[in-house]
Design an enzyme around this catalytic site. Structure first.
Site, short mmCIF file in Angstrom:
data_model
loop_
_atom_site.label_atom_id
_atom_site.label_comp_id
_atom_site.label_asym_id
_atom_site.label_seq_id
_atom_site.Cartn_x
_atom_site.Cartn_y
_atom_site.Cartn_z
N GLU A 117 -32.59 -29.12 26.77
CA GLU A 117 -31.33 -29.62 26.20
C GLU A 117 -31.39 -31.13 26.31
O GLU A 117 -31.34 -31.69 27.40
CB GLU A 117 -30.14 -29.04 26.97
CG GLU A 117 -28.83 -29.19 26.23
CD GLU A 117 -28.18 -30.54 26.47
OE1 GLU A 117 -28.38 -31.44 25.63
OE2 GLU A 117 -27.50 -30.68 27.48
N CYS A 156 -23.69 -35.36 26.57
CA CYS A 156 -24.67 -35.09 25.53
C CYS A 156 -24.01 -34.62 24.24
O CYS A 156 -24.44 -34.97 23.14
CB CYS A 156 -25.69 -34.07 26.01
SG CYS A 156 -24.96 -32.53 26.60
#
Length: 461
Positions: A232, A266
């Site tokens: 990720e 993020c």
């Protein structure tokens, strides 16, 4: 123990918090072996038995909410209220995972074409190594650890150095809740030692949340060792504001999406792509709201943002802003390095953002928004997808069905929010495409990332 190690620093005051000595190589090897031994016992437990321990972890997280929240804020700088919400989310993930694991991991019977008997089992594979970032000190750990514990695996954690104390505290909470000792282990190690963990034969999988560059490095090492991975890797998410959007809703959600967690998320809203029919009106409201954001002591209710997590992160962000301006961007608010103690950075809006600028091409991991004008909805979607990344995004329009169709058929990302900004939902998959990585967590998907889908067959002769 080594005389070298990690010193954590409060980003709001720049004061030293604690020192954590690095493990020796001998201690590291021993920790991996102990985790594997604990796994061999843990994997024999039923999914339901594991679930009871996960629920107990959720309860202990709530019991330790105050001290864990205060530690997260001290080490990382997020608002104390957001640290408390993070602990609540973590406890919810424990309960949700315990609830869904029996169904997700249930054996599947299949009839074979020749009339034979087939069975598919989802067997744990062993010790899983997680390399995690600092921006969500508890959630990033819980997200992968709880899923893997539910699957029957053992878990190793290399947390970001700046939140080492949080990693140690989470281990304590896990064990207090009844998780077998050594099954979850926090490793206080350096990068060279981390490579040794990846190459250790007892480690069967690797998961990383971090930058694309980190993903390249760790992905290469894990790939060479033939270890499965989940990556990720962040993004520069685009939020589209279409002509029929409710601009009050859009402004409020977009501001929250940019400054939440001090802008260090993020899946934060980063590029704001607005059709020209409503561009000026949106800009007026958005810039005013961003100007009104107050940054200061994250333990106080008076402020909307705390400091950035580290000095180097703030310096890097400011360099990205300056480079964007040098290449044609215009600062509408913020953009100035503040004086005084703490790694604070003001909420900032850039205009005239185009390809070739960090504000368009790269991830700005802090409270800096890139405002981009599009001709129409089609052009807005083109701009949104004109990115190396593909983690999340958003669409604002009063036609919700249209938004879902656009998201489904055209948005090249792993997640899309409609008329809202949000974080992870335990029952929905989390992950991205392109340079935002691969693999999924949450939504039942994460439980099966590191299991052996084993085929057992009796064939008819």
């Amino acid at each position: 123990m080594s005389d070298k190690g990690i010193t954590t620093i409060n980003p709001a005051t720049e004061e030293k918090l604690s020192f954590y000595p690095y493990m020796t190589d001998h201690e590291l090897t021993g920790a991996i072996e102990k985790c594997h031994k604990a796994f061999l016992e843990w994997k024999t437990k039923t999914v339901e038995e594991r679930g009871e321990v996960l629920k107990a972890i959720g309860k202990k997280l709530k019991e330790h909410k105050k001290e864990l929240s205060q530690l997260m804020t001290a080490e990382m700088g997020k608002l104390l209220s957001q640290s408390e919400s993070e602990v609540d989310l973590c406890a919810g993930i424990c309960d949700h995972t315990a609830q869904i694991a029996p169904k997700e991991l249930a054996d599947e019977k299949r009839e074979l074409p020749n009339g034979g008997r087939g069975l598919i089992t989802y067997s744990p594979i062993g010790v899983i190594y997680g390399i995690q970032p600092w921006n969500y000190p508890a959630y990033q750990v819980i997200r992968y650890a709880i899923a893997n514990l539910a699957a029957g695996n053992g878990v190793l954690l290399k947390h970001a150095e700046s939140v080492t104390g949080c990693g140690e505290k989470i281990r304590e909470i896990f064990e207090e809740a009844g998780l077998p000792k050594n099954l979850f282990t926090t490793l206080v190690i350096n990068h060279d030692q981390s490579d040794k963990v990846i190459n250790n034969d007892l480690v069967r999988g690797v998961t990383l949340t971090g930058s694309p560059v980190a993903g390249e490095i760790i992905g290469e090492k894990a790939g060479k060792a033939l270890k499965p991975m989940v990556l990720e890797l962040g993004s520069n998410d685009a939020y589209l504001v279409l002509e029929d959007a409710d601009l009050d809703v859009a402004v409020e959600a977009c501001v929250k999406g940019r400054i939440y967690n001090n802008g260090e998320t993020c899946i934060a809203a980063k590029r704001f792509v607005v059709v020209e029919a409503v561009y000026e009106e949106f800009k007026k409201g958005f810039v005013k709201a961003m100007k009104d954001i107050k940054h200061g002591d994250p333990t106080s209710d008076e402020f909307d943002m705390g400091p950035m997590a580290r000095k180097d992160l703030r310096d890097d962000l400011h360099t990205q802003v300056k480079n964007s301006v040098t290449n044609g961007a215009k600062v509408l608010c913020g953009g100035e390095m503040p004086d005084g103690k703490g790694f604070y950075y003001p909420s900032t809006v850039l205009e005239n953002v185009h390809p070739g600028q960090p504000g368009y091409d790269d991830e700005l991991f802090g409270p800096v928004a890139s405002l981009i004008k599009a001709k129409d909805a089609e052009d807005a979607m083109r701009i949104a997808n004109d990115s190396r990344f593909g983690l999340g995004g958003g669409i604002f329009t009063k036609d919700e069905d249209k938004a879902f169709e656009l998201a489904s058929k055209h948005f090249d990302t792993g997640m899309v929010f409609i008329n809202s900004f949000g974080l992870a939902q335990p029952n929905m998959p989390f992950g991205g495409v392109k340079r935002s990585g691969y693999g999924r967590e949450h939504g039942g998907f994460g439980i099966k990332e590191f299991v052996n889908a084993k085929a057992i067959m009796r064939l008819e002769n």
